[in-house]
Design a protein around this motif. Structure first.
Motif, mmCIF file in Angstrom:
data_model
loop_
_atom_site.group_PDB
_atom_site.id
_atom_site.type_symbol
_atom_site.label_atom_id
_atom_site.label_comp_id
_atom_site.label_asym_id
_atom_site.label_seq_id
_atom_site.Cartn_x
_atom_site.Cartn_y
_atom_site.Cartn_z
ATOM 1 N N ARG A 96 -12.946 2.735 21.370
ATOM 2 C CA ARG A 96 -11.741 2.875 20.554
ATOM 3 C C ARG A 96 -10.509 2.264 21.212
ATOM 4 N NH1 ARG A 96 -12.320 8.565 17.352
ATOM 5 N NH2 ARG A 96 -14.499 8.308 16.800
ATOM 6 N N ASP A 97 -10.665 1.685 22.378
ATOM 7 C CA ASP A 97 -9.570 0.986 23.056
ATOM 8 C C ASP A 97 -10.077 -0.361 23.560
ATOM 9 O OD1 ASP A 97 -7.161 0.373 24.251
ATOM 10 O OD2 ASP A 97 -7.400 1.765 25.922
ATOM 11 N N PRO A 98 -10.458 -1.271 22.625
ATOM 12 C CA PRO A 98 -11.058 -2.543 23.061
ATOM 13 C C PRO A 98 -10.093 -3.442 23.821
ATOM 14 C CG PRO A 98 -10.643 -2.571 20.701
ATOM 15 C CD PRO A 98 -10.348 -1.181 21.182
ATOM 16 N N GLU A 99 -8.802 -3.265 23.654
ATOM 17 C CA GLU A 99 -7.814 -4.086 24.358
ATOM 18 C C GLU A 99 -7.358 -3.437 25.659
ATOM 19 O OE1 GLU A 99 -7.068 -7.084 23.228
ATOM 20 O OE2 GLU A 99 -8.331 -6.768 21.479
ATOM 21 N N ASN A 100 -7.949 -2.302 26.020
ATOM 22 C CA ASN A 100 -7.604 -1.555 27.243
ATOM 23 C C ASN A 100 -6.103 -1.278 27.338
ATOM 24 O OD1 ASN A 100 -10.308 -1.434 28.158
ATOM 25 N ND2 ASN A 100 -10.123 -3.544 28.859
ATOM 26 N N LEU A 101 -5.539 -0.775 26.254
ATOM 27 C CA LEU A 101 -4.117 -0.460 26.218
ATOM 28 C C LEU A 101 -3.775 0.775 27.054
ATOM 29 C CD1 LEU A 101 -3.516 -0.876 22.376
ATOM 30 C CD2 LEU A 101 -2.941 -2.501 24.174
ATOM 31 N N VAL A 159 -7.869 -4.929 2.360
ATOM 32 C CA VAL A 159 -6.775 -5.255 3.269
ATOM 33 C C VAL A 159 -7.290 -5.549 4.677
ATOM 34 C CG1 VAL A 159 -4.644 -4.366 4.298
ATOM 35 C CG2 VAL A 159 -5.166 -3.902 1.925
ATOM 36 N N THR A 160 -8.387 -4.914 5.068
ATOM 37 C CA THR A 160 -8.898 -5.085 6.429
ATOM 38 C C THR A 160 -9.653 -6.385 6.615
ATOM 39 O OG1 THR A 160 -10.911 -3.887 5.890
ATOM 40 C CG2 THR A 160 -9.071 -2.613 6.797
ATOM 41 N N LYS A 161 -9.876 -7.157 5.567
ATOM 42 C CA LYS A 161 -10.583 -8.445 5.631
ATOM 43 C C LYS A 161 -11.970 -8.292 6.259
ATOM 44 C CE LYS A 161 -7.481 -11.434 4.158
ATOM 45 N NZ LYS A 161 -7.663 -12.200 2.983
ATOM 46 N N GLY A 162 -12.646 -7.196 5.974
ATOM 47 C CA GLY A 162 -14.004 -6.994 6.449
ATOM 48 C C GLY A 162 -14.122 -6.595 7.902
ATOM 49 N N GLU A 163 -13.019 -6.334 8.570
ATOM 50 C CA GLU A 163 -13.063 -5.932 9.975
ATOM 51 C C GLU A 163 -13.675 -4.538 10.084
ATOM 52 O OE1 GLU A 163 -10.019 -4.971 13.655
ATOM 53 O OE2 GLU A 163 -9.292 -6.051 11.909
ATOM 54 N N GLU A 164 -14.652 -4.418 10.963
ATOM 55 C CA GLU A 164 -15.299 -3.131 11.195
ATOM 56 C C GLU A 164 -14.594 -2.411 12.331
ATOM 57 O OE1 GLU A 164 -17.887 -1.719 9.502
ATOM 58 O OE2 GLU A 164 -17.772 -3.398 8.109
ATOM 59 N N ILE A 165 -14.604 -1.100 12.279
ATOM 60 C CA ILE A 165 -14.002 -0.306 13.344
ATOM 61 C C ILE A 165 -15.113 0.179 14.264
ATOM 62 C CG2 ILE A 165 -14.052 1.862 12.070
ATOM 63 C CD1 ILE A 165 -11.280 2.426 13.324
#
Length: 156
Positions: free
Chosen positions: A35-40, A24-30
């Protein structure tokens, strides 16, 4: 949906791709470091010096108190967050997963078709309204424009 020839895992067809239910993740690594790459959550990145500060050399605590307060604050914040996320993180991940799945379902299958149908239905009313404006209101404003066309205001 069908099982493969070995009777193994279930495969789904998404577009032209055959994917397994585990893909389901299409090979996306975490990224476990960032842990906040979008600076939310920049607004809640709180450090000790963001909360505590002694104004000058005449008003300050003992060095061991300052160091111990720093260590206590930092570790209590870290471990409280870890314990609460351990207890609540997985149930909340399930809840928010369900919520956003339902929200996506409603947007795709309910809201967007409704808005498209509403736009089609209102198209008739818009054409009628434009016709009425062009037939009755526009001529009145054009006549008023012609009446006031040659009026000039000058400084006295």
């Amino acid at each position: 949906m069908a099982s493969d020839s070995n009777g193994g895992e279930i495969k789904l067809t998404v577009g032209e791709d055959k994917v397994t239910t585990a893909d389901v993740t299409k090979g996306e690594e975490i990224d476990l470091k960032n842990r906040d790459p979008e600076n939310l959550h920049d607004h809640i990145k709180i450090q000790f010096h963001d909360v505590f500060g002694e104004p000058d050399e005449t008003v300050f605590s003992f060095d061991f108190v300052w160091r111990f307060a720093f260590k206590l604050f930092t570790n209590v914040k870290l471990w409280c967050y870890r314990i609460v996320s351990l207890i609540c993180g997985l149930p909340l991940a399930i809840f928010w997963g369900i919520y956003f799945a339902m929200l996506s379902f409603c947007a795709i299958w309910c809201c967007e078709p409704y808005m498209k149908a509403y736009a089609i239905e209102l198209g008739c009313i818009r054409r009628l309204f434009n016709t009425m404006l062009n037939a009755f209101v526009r001529p009145c404003f054009e006549v008023m424009g012609y009446c006031f066309y040659n009026i000039r205001v000058q400084k006295g």
